[in-house]
Design an enzyme around this catalytic site. Structure first.
Site, PDB file in Angstrom:
ATOM      1  N   LEU A  55       0.887  -1.159   0.000  1.00  0.00           N
ATOM      2  CA  LEU A  55       0.000   0.000   0.000  1.00  0.00           C
ATOM      3  C   LEU A  55       0.920   1.203   0.000  1.00  0.00           C
ATOM      4  O   LEU A  55       1.900   1.234   0.748  1.00  0.00           O
ATOM      5  CB  LEU A  55      -0.888   0.013   1.246  1.00  0.00           C
ATOM      6  CG  LEU A  55      -1.897  -1.139   1.389  1.00  0.00           C
ATOM      7  CD1 LEU A  55      -2.614  -1.046   2.723  1.00  0.00           C
ATOM      8  CD2 LEU A  55      -2.902  -1.130   0.243  1.00  0.00           C
ATOM      9  N   ASP A  56       0.622   2.212  -0.822  1.00  0.00           N
ATOM     10  CA  ASP A  56       1.563   3.318  -0.921  1.00  0.00           C
ATOM     11  C   ASP A  56       1.582   4.170   0.345  1.00  0.00           C
ATOM     12  O   ASP A  56       0.775   3.985   1.262  1.00  0.00           O
ATOM     13  CB  ASP A  56       1.319   4.154  -2.189  1.00  0.00           C
ATOM     14  CG  ASP A  56      -0.005   4.907  -2.171  1.00  0.00           C
ATOM     15  OD1 ASP A  56      -0.326   5.500  -1.130  1.00  0.00           O
ATOM     16  OD2 ASP A  56      -0.701   4.923  -3.201  1.00  0.00           O
ATOM     17  N   TYR A  57       2.496   5.090   0.403  1.00  0.00           N
ATOM     18  CA  TYR A  57       2.788   5.879   1.607  1.00  0.00           C
ATOM     19  C   TYR A  57       1.552   6.561   2.169  1.00  0.00           C
ATOM     20  O   TYR A  57       1.352   6.628   3.386  1.00  0.00           O
ATOM     21  CB  TYR A  57       3.854   6.921   1.245  1.00  0.00           C
ATOM     22  CG  TYR A  57       4.434   7.682   2.418  1.00  0.00           C
ATOM     23  CD1 TYR A  57       5.378   7.103   3.261  1.00  0.00           C
ATOM     24  CD2 TYR A  57       4.058   8.999   2.671  1.00  0.00           C
ATOM     25  CE1 TYR A  57       5.918   7.798   4.327  1.00  0.00           C
ATOM     26  CE2 TYR A  57       4.593   9.708   3.736  1.00  0.00           C
ATOM     27  CZ  TYR A  57       5.527   9.102   4.558  1.00  0.00           C
ATOM     28  OH  TYR A  57       6.058   9.797   5.618  1.00  0.00           O
ATOM     29  N   THR A  69      -1.633   5.677   1.600  1.00  0.00           N
ATOM     30  CA  THR A  69      -2.790   4.788   1.658  1.00  0.00           C
ATOM     31  C   THR A  69      -2.755   3.997   2.959  1.00  0.00           C
ATOM     32  O   THR A  69      -1.697   3.609   3.433  1.00  0.00           O
ATOM     33  CB  THR A  69      -2.796   3.819   0.462  1.00  0.00           C
ATOM     34  OG1 THR A  69      -2.870   4.574  -0.746  1.00  0.00           O
ATOM     35  CG2 THR A  69      -3.980   2.866   0.527  1.00  0.00           C
TER      36      THR A  69
END
Length: 234
Positions: A100-102, A104
């Site tokens: 999951l990106d930074y 999210t």
């Protein structure tokens, strides 16, 4: 067993990450530098950076409610907080399953079970993952249908068909449930950018039918036997 699978089960890294570690010459098998594709058995002595790895593996499985502001890596060369900082100190050498990106948050699985991690992240598995998405302003049914059918988020990069349902809407924002069966980098944010919409909140809430429950942001817990069995049979 292939050496990259063995390392993944040890919680060293993902299979792909293990291939990179092997290519760097950091792994030996019976005193000889390992090569990608090498096989190992319980009789072999495997060392990483000079430290012997055990063939006995106790699998552990965690659910984490990933907060914003941390990265889905074991270590970060920029000194940022990682998802590993959210786990109890007594946990095994587990690794995050997918990313999951930074910015999210939400449901993230961490484990040292390489087979399960591979199954959950392989594009061939097409396991549905559900996200709660909030965008600024409204969105038309025409725009939604365009996203559902698949859009080009980068030159030559098309998204698969997906399911999108409006949960709540008013003059300032719209909340939606988006169900994907793939995991391209920043896919949802890029999808909505195609139709001129900005995502200001993104949270993964389900993997298959496994729902994020009972955890505050940044908290983790071990999966139950029933939850592990469910994921293994997705």
């Amino acid at each position: 067993m292939r050496i990259n699978k063995f390392l993944a089960e040890q919680g060293v890294s993902s299979r792909r990450g293990s291939d990179e570690i092997i290519a760097e010459g950091r792994v030996t098998i019976n005193g000889k530098t390992a090569k990608p594709g090498d096989e190992v058995s319980p009789a072999d002595v495997v060392e990483l950076d000079g430290k012997m790895l055990s063939h006995k593996v106790k699998y552990e499985y965690y659910m984490l409610n990933k907060p914003k502001g941390c990265v889905c890596t074991v270590k970060d060369d920029k000194g940022r907080k990682t998802v590993m900082d959210c786990l109890p100190a007594s946990s095994a050498r587990v690794v995050p399953v997918g990313r999951l990106d930074y910015d999210t948050e939400g449901l993230l699985i961490l484990t040292n079970d390489g087979d399960l991690a591979f199954r959950l992240t392989s594009p061939k598995s097409e396991i549905p993952k559900t996200y709660l998405v909030r965008i600024e302003g409204g969105i038309t049914e025409k725009e939604l249908n365009r996203l559902r059918a698949g859009v080009e988020i980068e030159k030559g990069v098309l998204t698969k068909k997906c399911r999108i349902r409006v949960v709540e809407t008013n003059k300032s924002f719209t909340k939606l449930n988006v169900v994907l069966t793939e995991g391209k980098n920043r896919e949802i944010r890029k999808m909505f950018e195609v139709v001129g919409k900005h995502v200001d909140f993104l949270k993964r809430i389900m993997i298959g039918e496994l729902r994020l429950t009972g955890l505050d942001r940044g908290q983790a817990r071990k999966l139950t036997q029933e939850e592990v069995f469910y994921l293994q049979n997705l």
